[in-house]
Design a protein around this motif. Structure first.
Motif, PDB file in Angstrom:
ATOM      1  N   SER A   1      -4.465  -1.568  37.487  1.00 45.21           N
ATOM      2  CA  SER A   1      -4.839  -2.564  36.494  1.00 45.21           C
ATOM      3  C   SER A   1      -4.694  -2.003  35.083  1.00 45.21           C
ATOM      4  CB  SER A   1      -6.277  -3.028  36.743  1.00 45.21           C
ATOM      5  OG  SER A   1      -6.706  -3.912  35.729  1.00 45.21           O
ATOM      6  N   ARG A   2      -5.055  -0.737  34.911  1.00 51.26           N
ATOM      7  CA  ARG A   2      -4.958  -0.119  33.595  1.00 51.26           C
ATOM      8  C   ARG A   2      -3.504  -0.014  33.131  1.00 51.26           C
ATOM      9  NH1 ARG A   2      -8.622   2.630  30.674  1.00 51.26           N
ATOM     10  NH2 ARG A   2      -9.860   0.967  31.589  1.00 51.26           N
ATOM     11  N   THR A   3      -2.611   0.431  33.996  1.00 47.34           N
ATOM     12  CA  THR A   3      -1.207   0.547  33.599  1.00 47.34           C
ATOM     13  C   THR A   3      -0.583  -0.828  33.359  1.00 47.34           C
ATOM     14  OG1 THR A   3      -0.512   0.679  35.924  1.00 47.34           O
ATOM     15  CG2 THR A   3      -0.882   2.752  34.779  1.00 47.34           C
ATOM     16  N   GLN A   4      -0.978  -1.823  34.133  1.00 47.32           N
ATOM     17  CA  GLN A   4      -0.485  -3.173  33.905  1.00 47.32           C
ATOM     18  C   GLN A   4      -0.971  -3.703  32.563  1.00 47.32           C
ATOM     19  OE1 GLN A   4      -1.796  -5.360  37.360  1.00 47.32           O
ATOM     20  NE2 GLN A   4      -0.002  -4.793  38.571  1.00 47.32           N
ATOM     21  N   ALA A   5      -2.218  -3.357  32.213  1.00 45.65           N
ATOM     22  CA  ALA A   5      -2.763  -3.805  30.935  1.00 45.65           C
ATOM     23  C   ALA A   5      -2.012  -3.157  29.770  1.00 45.65           C
ATOM     24  CB  ALA A   5      -4.247  -3.469  30.853  1.00 45.65           C
ATOM     25  N   ILE A   6      -1.670  -1.887  29.896  1.00 42.00           N
ATOM     26  CA  ILE A   6      -0.917  -1.192  28.849  1.00 42.00           C
ATOM     27  C   ILE A   6       0.465  -1.816  28.700  1.00 42.00           C
ATOM     28  CG2 ILE A   6       0.214   0.997  28.251  1.00 42.00           C
ATOM     29  CD1 ILE A   6      -2.201   2.397  29.628  1.00 42.00           C
ATOM     30  N   ARG A   7       1.129  -2.022  29.823  1.00 39.99           N
ATOM     31  CA  ARG A   7       2.463  -2.637  29.799  1.00 39.99           C
ATOM     32  C   ARG A   7       2.399  -4.026  29.153  1.00 39.99           C
ATOM     33  NH1 ARG A   7       6.871  -2.103  33.576  1.00 39.99           N
ATOM     34  NH2 ARG A   7       5.506  -0.973  34.996  1.00 39.99           N
ATOM     35  N   GLY A   8       1.422  -4.814  29.586  1.00 44.52           N
ATOM     36  CA  GLY A   8       1.297  -6.169  29.071  1.00 44.52           C
ATOM     37  C   GLY A   8       0.971  -6.208  27.595  1.00 44.52           C
ATOM     38  N   TYR A   9       0.137  -5.266  27.142  1.00 45.72           N
ATOM     39  CA  TYR A   9      -0.238  -5.247  25.726  1.00 45.72           C
ATOM     40  C   TYR A   9       0.966  -4.923  24.849  1.00 45.72           C
ATOM     41  CZ  TYR A   9      -2.680  -4.191  21.415  1.00 45.72           C
ATOM     42  OH  TYR A   9      -3.088  -4.181  20.100  1.00 45.72           O
ATOM     43  N   VAL A  10       1.741  -3.899  25.218  1.00 42.57           N
ATOM     44  CA  VAL A  10       2.909  -3.515  24.425  1.00 42.57           C
ATOM     45  C   VAL A  10       3.954  -4.630  24.448  1.00 42.57           C
ATOM     46  CG1 VAL A  10       4.839  -1.889  24.268  1.00 42.57           C
ATOM     47  CG2 VAL A  10       2.520  -1.052  24.665  1.00 42.57           C
TER      48      VAL A  10
ATOM     49  N   GLY B   1     -12.162  10.368  19.238  1.00 38.46           N
ATOM     50  CA  GLY B   1     -10.746  10.485  18.941  1.00 38.46           C
ATOM     51  C   GLY B   1      -9.956   9.467  19.742  1.00 38.46           C
ATOM     52  N   PRO B   2      -8.652   9.380  19.502  1.00 38.89           N
ATOM     53  CA  PRO B   2      -7.827   8.390  20.203  1.00 38.89           C
ATOM     54  C   PRO B   2      -7.840   8.622  21.715  1.00 38.89           C
ATOM     55  CG  PRO B   2      -6.639   9.341  18.337  1.00 38.89           C
ATOM     56  CD  PRO B   2      -7.871  10.168  18.525  1.00 38.89           C
ATOM     57  N   SER B   3      -7.900   7.530  22.452  1.00 39.54           N
ATOM     58  CA  SER B   3      -7.848   7.598  23.912  1.00 39.54           C
ATOM     59  C   SER B   3      -6.409   7.764  24.375  1.00 39.54           C
ATOM     60  CB  SER B   3      -8.429   6.314  24.509  1.00 39.54           C
ATOM     61  OG  SER B   3      -7.582   5.214  24.206  1.00 39.54           O
ATOM     62  N   HIS B   4      -6.242   8.059  25.661  1.00 42.60           N
ATOM     63  CA  HIS B   4      -4.897   8.128  26.232  1.00 42.60           C
ATOM     64  C   HIS B   4      -4.167   6.795  26.048  1.00 42.60           C
ATOM     65  CE1 HIS B   4      -6.024  11.928  27.664  1.00 42.60           C
ATOM     66  NE2 HIS B   4      -6.349  11.642  28.921  1.00 42.60           N
ATOM     67  N   GLU B   5      -4.893   5.692  26.234  1.00 43.36           N
ATOM     68  CA  GLU B   5      -4.283   4.373  26.089  1.00 43.36           C
ATOM     69  C   GLU B   5      -3.843   4.136  24.646  1.00 43.36           C
ATOM     70  OE1 GLU B   5      -7.416   4.026  29.372  1.00 43.36           O
ATOM     71  OE2 GLU B   5      -7.189   5.051  27.441  1.00 43.36           O
ATOM     72  N   GLU B   6      -4.697   4.495  23.691  1.00 48.79           N
ATOM     73  CA  GLU B   6      -4.347   4.286  22.284  1.00 48.79           C
ATOM     74  C   GLU B   6      -3.134   5.117  21.880  1.00 48.79           C
ATOM     75  OE1 GLU B   6      -8.392   3.102  19.937  1.00 48.79           O
ATOM     76  OE2 GLU B   6      -8.362   5.103  20.851  1.00 48.79           O
ATOM     77  N   TRP B   7      -3.061   6.354  22.352  1.00 52.98           N
ATOM     78  CA  TRP B   7      -1.894   7.179  22.060  1.00 52.98           C
ATOM     79  C   TRP B   7      -0.631   6.545  22.659  1.00 52.98           C
ATOM     80  CZ3 TRP B   7      -0.336  10.512  18.731  1.00 52.98           C
ATOM     81  CH2 TRP B   7      -1.214  11.445  18.158  1.00 52.98           C
ATOM     82  N   ALA B   8      -0.712   6.084  23.878  1.00 52.02           N
ATOM     83  CA  ALA B   8       0.456   5.514  24.557  1.00 52.02           C
ATOM     84  C   ALA B   8       0.962   4.271  23.828  1.00 52.02           C
ATOM     85  CB  ALA B   8       0.103   5.174  26.005  1.00 52.02           C
ATOM     86  N   VAL B   9       0.053   3.388  23.485  1.00 50.47           N
ATOM     87  CA  VAL B   9       0.418   2.157  22.782  1.00 50.47           C
ATOM     88  C   VAL B   9       0.959   2.481  21.389  1.00 50.47           C
ATOM     89  CG1 VAL B   9      -0.559   0.098  21.691  1.00 50.47           C
ATOM     90  CG2 VAL B   9      -1.156   0.665  24.062  1.00 50.47           C
ATOM     91  N   TYR B  10       0.281   3.366  20.691  1.00 48.82           N
ATOM     92  CA  TYR B  10       0.668   3.727  19.318  1.00 48.82           C
ATOM     93  C   TYR B  10       2.080   4.314  19.286  1.00 48.82           C
ATOM     94  CZ  TYR B  10       0.261   5.896  14.682  1.00 48.82           C
ATOM     95  OH  TYR B  10       0.451   6.276  13.368  1.00 48.82           O
ATOM     96  N   LEU B  11       2.345   5.268  20.151  1.00 51.89           N
ATOM     97  CA  LEU B  11       3.664   5.897  20.160  1.00 51.89           C
ATOM     98  C   LEU B  11       4.745   4.903  20.571  1.00 51.89           C
ATOM     99  CD1 LEU B  11       2.982   9.440  21.684  1.00 51.89           C
ATOM    100  CD2 LEU B  11       3.413   8.835  19.300  1.00 51.89           C
ATOM    101  N   ALA B  12       4.478   4.103  21.577  1.00 50.71           N
ATOM    102  CA  ALA B  12       5.487   3.142  22.031  1.00 50.71           C
ATOM    103  C   ALA B  12       5.852   2.157  20.924  1.00 50.71           C
ATOM    104  CB  ALA B  12       4.991   2.393  23.267  1.00 50.71           C
ATOM    105  N   LEU B  13       4.865   1.654  20.204  1.00 52.45           N
ATOM    106  CA  LEU B  13       5.147   0.638  19.191  1.00 52.45           C
ATOM    107  C   LEU B  13       5.736   1.220  17.915  1.00 52.45           C
ATOM    108  CD1 LEU B  13       2.066  -1.734  19.646  1.00 52.45           C
ATOM    109  CD2 LEU B  13       4.453  -2.151  20.300  1.00 52.45           C
ATOM    110  N   THR B  14       5.279   2.386  17.506  1.00 51.42           N
ATOM    111  CA  THR B  14       5.858   2.978  16.294  1.00 51.42           C
ATOM    112  C   THR B  14       7.298   3.438  16.558  1.00 51.42           C
ATOM    113  OG1 THR B  14       4.799   5.112  16.809  1.00 51.42           O
ATOM    114  CG2 THR B  14       3.669   3.657  15.248  1.00 51.42           C
ATOM    115  N   LEU B  15       7.561   3.976  17.739  1.00 50.83           N
ATOM    116  CA  LEU B  15       8.924   4.388  18.066  1.00 50.83           C
ATOM    117  C   LEU B  15       9.824   3.181  18.292  1.00 50.83           C
ATOM    118  CD1 LEU B  15       8.131   7.426  20.375  1.00 50.83           C
ATOM    119  CD2 LEU B  15       9.169   7.501  18.097  1.00 50.83           C
ATOM    120  N   TYR B  16       9.269   2.111  18.820  1.00 49.57           N
ATOM    121  CA  TYR B  16      10.039   0.868  18.917  1.00 49.57           C
ATOM    122  C   TYR B  16      10.472   0.408  17.528  1.00 49.57           C
ATOM    123  CZ  TYR B  16      10.942  -4.100  18.934  1.00 49.57           C
ATOM    124  OH  TYR B  16      11.511  -5.322  18.702  1.00 49.57           O
TER     125      TYR B  16
END
Length: 213
Positions: free
Chosen positions: A7-16, A69-84
């Motif tokens: 559910s967590r990975t699906q939520a990350i994918r869906g959010y990005v 500090g930033p969570s694993h989820e926040e880092w993942a979303v942040y990097l994916a969107l800024t690099l996009y």
């Protein structure tokens, strides 16, 4: 993988994916401005730049929030969107985020394009860069190597090579995790990158190009 982690990975994918769809629903000038703001976040940690808070945090599930500090989820979303945003720069007509274009596949296409005629793609210097990325362990080191790879994908000729950014976000999340019950273990993610790199055979590439022409 447990239902909770799935559910967590699906939520990350869906959010990005939702954020990218939101960007493409904006008028062109506004989209450019939002992408420019996201690009300014490269090299920074999540939360450091207040200008990015709205674009990144609005609509983010509260379960993603870090408490120390930033969570694993926040880092993942942040990097994916800024690099996009970096990848999308100077391209106003086609979204460079395409489902199924995994990192391994994208690097294979890049390697094939960068070798001389008649040279085997495995001799490309791109693979040394990819190996450095694949062996990086700390998230800021991963970010550094990934940024260089994205710049190469963007500069590819005749067109930028697309990448599945929602999938990338899930990978970036998994690279930070070490729970034994999590199928997104770092070793598993790196293995899949390698599988995708070598699975993408030349005849498959040719078939894809024929369909695109």
């Amino acid at each position: 993988m447990s239902e909770k982690n799935e559910s967590r990975t699906q939520a990350i994918r869906g959010y990005v994916d939702g954020k990218i769809q939101w960007l493409w629903g904006l008028p062109e000038n506004q989209r450019r401005a939002e992408l420019a703001k996201l690009r300014r976040g490269i090299g920074h940690a999540p939360g450091e730049l207040p200008d990015l808070w709205g674009g990144l945090l609005q609509g983010m599930p509260a379960s993603f929030y870090g408490t120390n500090g930033p969570s694993h989820e926040e880092w993942a979303v942040y990097l994916a969107l800024t690099l996009y945003a970096l990848h999308q720069q100077s391209n106003d007509t086609v979204c460079v985020s395409q489902l199924g274009c995994t990192l391994g596949r994208a690097v294979r296409r890049l390697a094939e394009q960068t070798v001389a005629s008649g040279q085997d793609w495995t001799e490309s210097s791109i693979l040394r860069r990819f190996n450095a990325l694949a062996t990086a362990e700390e998230i800021t080191e991963i970010s550094h190597h990934l940024r260089g790879m994205i710049q190469l994908l963007r500069a590819a000729k005749p067109d930028s090579i697309p990448l599945d950014y929602p999938r990338l976000a899930v990978d970036l999340y998994g690279l930070q995790c070490d729970a034994p019950q999590l199928a997104q273990l770092p070793a598993n993610i790196r293995l899949r990158w390698g599988q995708d790199l070598y699975r993408y055979e030349k005849n498959e590439s040719s078939e894809t190009q024929e369909k695109e022409n």
